[in-house]
Design a protein around this motif. Sequence first.
Motif, PDB file in Angstrom:
ATOM      1  N   GLY A  18       0.784  -1.230   0.000  1.00  0.00           N
ATOM      2  CA  GLY A  18       0.000   0.000   0.000  1.00  0.00           C
ATOM      3  C   GLY A  18       0.816   1.280   0.000  1.00  0.00           C
ATOM      4  N   PRO A  19       1.759   1.457   0.934  1.00  0.00           N
ATOM      5  CA  PRO A  19       2.549   2.693   0.949  1.00  0.00           C
ATOM      6  C   PRO A  19       3.316   2.928  -0.353  1.00  0.00           C
ATOM      7  CG  PRO A  19       2.761   1.535   3.035  1.00  0.00           C
ATOM      8  CD  PRO A  19       2.032   0.609   2.112  1.00  0.00           C
ATOM      9  N   ALA A  20       3.843   1.852  -0.939  1.00  0.00           N
ATOM     10  CA  ALA A  20       4.576   1.992  -2.200  1.00  0.00           C
ATOM     11  C   ALA A  20       3.638   2.409  -3.328  1.00  0.00           C
ATOM     12  CB  ALA A  20       5.275   0.682  -2.547  1.00  0.00           C
ATOM     13  N   ILE A  21       2.420   1.869  -3.317  1.00  0.00           N
ATOM     14  CA  ILE A  21       1.436   2.237  -4.339  1.00  0.00           C
ATOM     15  C   ILE A  21       1.053   3.706  -4.195  1.00  0.00           C
ATOM     16  CG2 ILE A  21      -0.920   1.828  -5.133  1.00  0.00           C
ATOM     17  CD1 ILE A  21      -0.548  -1.110  -4.315  1.00  0.00           C
ATOM     18  N   ALA A  22       0.864   4.153  -2.944  1.00  0.00           N
ATOM     19  CA  ALA A  22       0.528   5.557  -2.708  1.00  0.00           C
ATOM     20  C   ALA A  22       1.654   6.474  -3.171  1.00  0.00           C
ATOM     21  CB  ALA A  22       0.236   5.780  -1.226  1.00  0.00           C
ATOM     22  N   GLU A  23       2.887   6.065  -2.925  1.00  0.00           N
ATOM     23  CA  GLU A  23       4.031   6.874  -3.351  1.00  0.00           C
ATOM     24  C   GLU A  23       4.148   6.900  -4.873  1.00  0.00           C
ATOM     25  OE1 GLU A  23       7.047   9.476  -3.167  1.00  0.00           O
ATOM     26  OE2 GLU A  23       5.705   8.831  -1.552  1.00  0.00           O
ATOM     27  N   MET A  24       3.838   5.790  -5.514  1.00  0.00           N
ATOM     28  CA  MET A  24       3.859   5.742  -6.979  1.00  0.00           C
ATOM     29  C   MET A  24       2.837   6.721  -7.551  1.00  0.00           C
ATOM     30  SD  MET A  24       3.224   2.452  -9.465  1.00  0.00           S
ATOM     31  CE  MET A  24       4.418   1.501  -8.513  1.00  0.00           C
ATOM     32  N   TYR A  25       1.659   6.770  -6.909  1.00  0.00           N
ATOM     33  CA  TYR A  25       0.632   7.726  -7.339  1.00  0.00           C
ATOM     34  C   TYR A  25       1.157   9.154  -7.224  1.00  0.00           C
ATOM     35  CZ  TYR A  25      -3.132  11.035  -6.337  1.00  0.00           C
ATOM     36  OH  TYR A  25      -3.923  12.156  -6.289  1.00  0.00           O
ATOM     37  N   ARG A  26       1.804   9.477  -6.104  1.00  0.00           N
ATOM     38  CA  ARG A  26       2.312  10.835  -5.904  1.00  0.00           C
ATOM     39  C   ARG A  26       3.360  11.194  -6.969  1.00  0.00           C
ATOM     40  NH1 ARG A  26       2.125   9.204  -0.230  1.00  0.00           N
ATOM     41  NH2 ARG A  26       0.561  10.443   0.890  1.00  0.00           N
ATOM     42  N   GLN A  27       4.240  10.257  -7.246  1.00  0.00           N
ATOM     43  CA  GLN A  27       5.314  10.531  -8.202  1.00  0.00           C
ATOM     44  C   GLN A  27       4.786  10.731  -9.622  1.00  0.00           C
ATOM     45  OE1 GLN A  27       8.130   7.326  -7.817  1.00  0.00           O
ATOM     46  NE2 GLN A  27       8.808   7.955  -5.760  1.00  0.00           N
ATOM     47  N   ASN A  28       3.686  10.079  -9.940  1.00  0.00           N
ATOM     48  CA  ASN A  28       3.141  10.164 -11.294  1.00  0.00           C
ATOM     49  C   ASN A  28       1.970  11.137 -11.407  1.00  0.00           C
ATOM     50  OD1 ASN A  28       4.459   7.849 -13.078  1.00  0.00           O
ATOM     51  ND2 ASN A  28       4.187   7.024 -11.012  1.00  0.00           N
ATOM     52  N   PHE A  29       1.684  11.838 -10.326  1.00  0.00           N
ATOM     53  CA  PHE A  29       0.558  12.773 -10.346  1.00  0.00           C
ATOM     54  C   PHE A  29       0.845  13.948 -11.276  1.00  0.00           C
ATOM     55  CE2 PHE A  29      -1.597  16.587  -8.876  1.00  0.00           C
ATOM     56  CZ  PHE A  29      -2.906  16.159  -8.782  1.00  0.00           C
ATOM     57  N   LYS A  30      -0.166  14.343 -12.032  1.00  0.00           N
ATOM     58  CA  LYS A  30      -0.082  15.513 -12.897  1.00  0.00           C
ATOM     59  C   LYS A  30      -1.259  16.430 -12.581  1.00  0.00           C
ATOM     60  CE  LYS A  30       2.210  13.038 -16.664  1.00  0.00           C
ATOM     61  NZ  LYS A  30       2.134  12.632 -18.102  1.00  0.00           N
ATOM     62  N   PRO A  31      -0.988  17.675 -12.236  1.00  0.00           N
ATOM     63  CA  PRO A  31      -2.077  18.608 -11.902  1.00  0.00           C
ATOM     64  C   PRO A  31      -3.121  18.678 -13.010  1.00  0.00           C
ATOM     65  CG  PRO A  31       0.058  19.566 -11.400  1.00  0.00           C
ATOM     66  CD  PRO A  31       0.339  18.308 -12.171  1.00  0.00           C
ATOM     67  N   SER A  32      -4.356  18.841 -12.591  1.00  0.00           N
ATOM     68  CA  SER A  32      -5.458  18.930 -13.544  1.00  0.00           C
ATOM     69  C   SER A  32      -6.426  20.005 -13.076  1.00  0.00           C
ATOM     70  CB  SER A  32      -6.181  17.582 -13.639  1.00  0.00           C
ATOM     71  OG  SER A  32      -6.875  17.310 -12.430  1.00  0.00           O
ATOM     72  N   LYS A  33      -7.494  20.202 -13.834  1.00  0.00           N
ATOM     73  CA  LYS A  33      -8.495  21.191 -13.440  1.00  0.00           C
ATOM     74  C   LYS A  33      -9.252  20.749 -12.188  1.00  0.00           C
ATOM     75  CE  LYS A  33     -12.131  19.353 -16.473  1.00  0.00           C
ATOM     76  NZ  LYS A  33     -13.097  19.694 -17.552  1.00  0.00           N
ATOM     77  N   TYR A  34      -9.125  19.474 -11.836  1.00  0.00           N
ATOM     78  CA  TYR A  34      -9.811  18.954 -10.662  1.00  0.00           C
ATOM     79  C   TYR A  34      -8.955  19.031  -9.394  1.00  0.00           C
ATOM     80  CZ  TYR A  34     -12.660  16.922 -14.369  1.00  0.00           C
ATOM     81  OH  TYR A  34     -13.443  16.743 -15.486  1.00  0.00           O
ATOM     82  N   LEU A  35      -7.655  18.929  -9.567  1.00  0.00           N
ATOM     83  CA  LEU A  35      -6.779  18.836  -8.400  1.00  0.00           C
ATOM     84  C   LEU A  35      -5.399  19.375  -8.763  1.00  0.00           C
ATOM     85  CD1 LEU A  35      -7.301  17.674  -5.532  1.00  0.00           C
ATOM     86  CD2 LEU A  35      -6.113  15.603  -6.262  1.00  0.00           C
ATOM     87  N   SER A  36      -4.867  20.241  -7.898  1.00  0.00           N
ATOM     88  CA  SER A  36      -3.568  20.852  -8.190  1.00  0.00           C
ATOM     89  C   SER A  36      -2.401  20.065  -7.610  1.00  0.00           C
ATOM     90  CB  SER A  36      -3.535  22.281  -7.646  1.00  0.00           C
ATOM     91  OG  SER A  36      -3.740  22.281  -6.234  1.00  0.00           O
TER      92      SER A  36
END
Length: 295
Positions: A18-36
């Motif tokens: 779980g923690p590794a998956i959450a970190e992967m999400y953070r690293q690949n996150f790209k700001p959008s009109k829904y969330l900065s």
Amino acid sequence: MGLPFSFAHFFGLATEHGPAIAEMYRQNFKPSKYLSEPKVNVALQVLCAETEEDAKRIGASRNLSRVRSVQGIREGVPPIEEALAYEYSPQEWAYLSQMKQSYIDGTPEQVRDKIEALADTYATNDLGIVTICYDFADRVRSYDWWRMCLGWRHHRHGDGGFEMVDEATRVIKELDVVVITQDVPEHGLISGDVGTVVHCYKDDEAYEVEVVAANGHTVALLTLHSSSVRLKQGWEISHVREHGPVLEGARENRELADAYATNDLGIVTICYDFADRVRSYELVADVFGMDKQDD
């Protein structure tokens, strides 16, 4: 990837990742009109009870329901007695043991420590709590136990909705019970004594706090800076002690009784205010353990 991410920690077969998956999400996150910026929510399976034994007993229904669900048996959550009497096969027990690693069961203190540890592990305070048990009353008590231990309370919105509010950081209001965090020797008060807020000053910089003895008499009414008080938490236990200044005069009467080797004493109190005279008699009666009777 410009959306929030929620991870169900209570699916036991995936919790170690779980923690590794959450970190992967953070690293690949790209700001959008829904969330900065990335936003991680973690859903936890929590069962909180007064004792560890109670938590295990109540959780037995959820455990059996989980085992049956993977076998295709959809009969809802069984009663506690049925779950406790069930004999697991070695395969069922192995599966359940792995699933239970992701559950947070125990006393309020145990649950608090585990929740805070997981919040640190996932680097988020956005948590969802799920409680599955047979008795709805046990579920409500579980929510009450862990929210009090974490210092949270329910807050009702004007639209009828609720949110969880951190009790330790919310603004103190009139009639709140507070704990004095510094000694106040001029009033015979020590850190840990409890009082009630009767007035909040501008910008909540200070509070008027009334401290009352068990007999209902006001021990002190004093102004305290906001740094000298905090909200009393739901899981804390109030401690009883004698208040020295109030009892000093009454103790002198007791010492005189010992000096004269008699308990046959006549008490005379002369003062301007009749109410002060009555309070004096009542305090003496409390110290000597005498019943107060109307003449």
